[in-house]
Design an enzyme around this catalytic site. Structure first.
Site, PDB file in Angstrom:
ATOM      1  N   LYS A   1       1.010  -1.331   0.084  1.00 19.35           N
ATOM      2  CA  LYS A   1       0.228  -0.278   0.016  1.00 19.35           C
ATOM      3  C   LYS A   1       1.021   1.489   0.597  1.00 19.35           C
ATOM      4  O   LYS A   1       0.344   1.906  -0.563  1.00 19.35           O
ATOM      5  CB  LYS A   1      -0.797   0.488   1.473  1.00 19.35           C
ATOM      6  CG  LYS A   1      -2.040  -0.860   1.185  1.00 19.35           C
ATOM      7  CD  LYS A   1      -3.033  -0.849   1.582  1.00 19.35           C
ATOM      8  CE  LYS A   1      -4.332  -2.075   2.043  1.00 19.35           C
ATOM      9  NZ  LYS A   1      -4.814  -2.576   2.959  1.00 19.35           N
TER      10      LYS A   1
ATOM     11  N   LYS B   1     -12.866  -8.665  -6.555  1.00 14.80           N
ATOM     12  CA  LYS B   1     -13.143  -7.811  -6.948  1.00 14.80           C
ATOM     13  C   LYS B   1     -12.140  -7.314  -7.768  1.00 14.80           C
ATOM     14  O   LYS B   1     -12.543  -5.733  -8.298  1.00 14.80           O
ATOM     15  CB  LYS B   1     -13.806  -6.587  -6.085  1.00 14.80           C
ATOM     16  CG  LYS B   1     -13.019  -6.253  -4.932  1.00 14.80           C
ATOM     17  CD  LYS B   1     -14.984  -6.421  -3.638  1.00 14.80           C
ATOM     18  CE  LYS B   1     -14.101  -6.590  -2.224  1.00 14.80           C
ATOM     19  NZ  LYS B   1     -14.892  -6.309  -0.969  1.00 14.80           N
TER      20      LYS B   1
ATOM     21  N   LYS C   1      -8.585 -16.767  -8.687  1.00 17.66           N
ATOM     22  CA  LYS C   1      -9.786 -16.733  -7.888  1.00 17.66           C
ATOM     23  C   LYS C   1     -10.378 -15.168  -8.020  1.00 17.66           C
ATOM     24  O   LYS C   1      -9.846 -13.717  -8.649  1.00 17.66           O
ATOM     25  CB  LYS C   1      -9.837 -16.679  -6.339  1.00 17.66           C
ATOM     26  CG  LYS C   1      -9.119 -15.835  -5.989  1.00 17.66           C
ATOM     27  CD  LYS C   1      -9.249 -16.194  -4.971  1.00 17.66           C
ATOM     28  CE  LYS C   1      -8.829 -14.366  -3.616  1.00 17.66           C
ATOM     29  NZ  LYS C   1      -8.861 -14.524  -2.485  1.00 17.66           N
TER      30      LYS C   1
END
Ligand code: TRP
Length: 331
Positions: free
Chosen positions: A111, A197, A194
Site C-alpha cells: 500500500k 473484485k 480466483k
C-alpha cells in the site's frame, strides 16, 4: 464453543466467491459458535480517507450480509465504528507495537507503494487495529484468506506480547480458520485465478447483480478454441467454467457438458448461456432479499442497534480487564 470473528471492509459488493468462500459456511457456523461479524469501516479510511459515501457503502454490505443469511439474532453483526472499545484496545496495543515489525508487513509495503503520498499512521498500524478487532472479543478463530495470514500472525504476536509483558494469560492466540472440506474456491471469469473484485471488471459476478449484466459477463468469460482430442485434460479457463457450473448448476447439467467436452462436441456458447441462467437462478432469492431489506429502514436500524449492544457487552468486559491489568484503576 469457539468465539469466531470475521471482518469485511465496506468496499464493493459481495460476489459468488465471497458466498462460496465464507458466507455460506457462516450460515451454519453462527448456530454452533459465538460469532461476531463486523464491517471494518475504520479500516477503510487507511486507503480512502475521504470516502464519497461511507455510510451508503456500510449499509450496502450490511444489507448483503443479512440477505446472504447472517442471522443477527444468532450472531453479532455490527459496525466497527459502533464499537469504540475497539479504538481503545487499538491504542493500548499500539504502545507495544514496533515500527520495525509494522514496516515489514507485506500489505503495508504494497500500500505504501500504491499510495506514496498517503503513508499514514493508520496504514502502518493496520495490523494493530485488526488485532484489536479480534482480541476485543478474545476470539479463537478467524476465517481469513491467505492474504490476511500475516495480519493474523501479528495478532498472535500482540496477544502473546501483552500476556508476557503484563504477566497474564488474558488474550488467546487466534488461529486462521478455513472451512476444510466445506471450502469451495470460486474462480473468476477471466481465465485465471480466483474471483475477486480487485482482479478487474468482469472477473466477478456479484450476488446482487442484475440478470442482464450477469449474462453479459458470463458470455464474455475466457474460453479457448475447444478440445481437439477425446477426453483431454481441461486447461485452466475451461476448468474454471466447469467449477462455476459445479457450484450453481445441477449435477446433470455439469455431466452433460462434461460429456460434450470429452467427445469434443462442446459448444462453449451453449455452456455459458446455461451457466448464466443457472447463476441468475441461484442468485435470485438473494436479489429479492436485498431489495426487501434495503427498503426496511426500521429493520436496519434495529439490527445495527442490537449488533452494537451485543458487541459492546463482550467488548466492555475485555477492555475493563485490560485496563486493570495494565494499571488503569478507578480511585
Ligand atoms: N483486513 C481484512 C481485509 O482486508 C478486514 C479486516 C479488518 C478483518 N479487521 C479484521 C478480517 C479482523 C478479520 C478479522 O479483508
Amino acid at each position: 464453543m469457539s468465539i469466531v470473528l470475521s471482518g469485511i471492509r465496506p468496499t464493493g459488493n459481495l460476489h459468488l466467491g465471497n458466498y462460496f468462500g465464507a458466507l455460506r459456511n457462516f450460515k451454519k457456523m453462527q448456530y454452533e459458535n459465538e460469532c461476531y461479524f463486523f464491517i471494518a469501516d475504520y479500516h477503510s479510511l487507511t486507503t480512502h480517507p475521504t470516502p464519497a459515501d461511507l455510510h451508503g457503502n456500510v449499509r450496502q454490505v450490511l444489507v448483503e450480509y443479512l440477505a446472504a443469511g447472517i442471522d443477527p439474532e444468532a450472531a453479532t453483526l455490527y459496525i466497527q465504528s459502533d464499537l469504540p472499545e475497539t479504538a481503545e484496545l487499538y491504542l493500548l496495543l499500539n504502545m507495544n507495537a514496533y515500527k520495525g515489525e509494522l514496516e515489514r508487513v507485506s500489505t503495508f509495503k504494497d500500500k505504501a507503494r500504491k499510495q506514496p503520498d498517503n503513508i499514514n499512521a493508520g496504514l502502518l498500524t493496520y495490523p494493530s487495529l485488526m488485532a484489536a478487532d479480534i482480541l476485543i472479543h478474545r476470539s479463537h478463530k478467524v476465517p481469513v484468506g491467505k492474504d490476511q495470514e500475516q495480519h493474523l500472525e501479528m495478532t498472535r504476536t500482540f496477544a502473546r506480547r501483552f500476556n508476557r509483558l503484563y504477566d497474564v494469560d488474558f488474550f488467546p492466540e487466534p488461529v486462521a480458520y478455513n472451512f476444510g472440506e466445506e471450502l469451495v474456491k470460486i474462480p473468476g471469469l477471466d481465465g485465471s485465478g480466483k474471483m475477486g473484485k480487485s482482479e478487474g471488471e468482469g472477473n466477478a459476478v456479484f450476488l446482487a447483480e442484475d440478470p442482464k449484466s450477469i449474462r453479459k459477463k458470463v458470455m464474455r468469460a475466457v474460453t479457448d478454441s475447444g478440445p481437439t482430442e477425446m477426453n483431454q485434460k481441461k486447461p485452466e479457463p475451461i476448468e474454471n467454467i466447469f467449477a462455476l457450473m459445479k457450484a450453481v448448476s445441477n449435477p446433470d447439467t455439469v455431466a452433460f457438458f462434461d460429456e460434450q467436452y470429452n467427445k469434443c462436441t462442446i459448444r462453449y456458447g451453449d455452456m455459458k448461456k446455461q451457466l448464466a441462467e443457472d447463476i441468475i437462478n441461484f442468485t435470485e432469492p438473494f436479489r429479492e432479499k436485498v431489495k426487501e431489506i434495503s427498503a426496511d429502514e426500521d429493520y436496519i436500524r434495529k439490527v445495527t442497534k442490537m449488533g452494537a449492544e451485543k458487541a459492546h457487552a463482550s467488548a466492555s468486559k475485555t477492555i475493563k480487564e485490560a485496563r486493570e491489568i495494565i494499571g488503569f484503576r478507578p480511585f
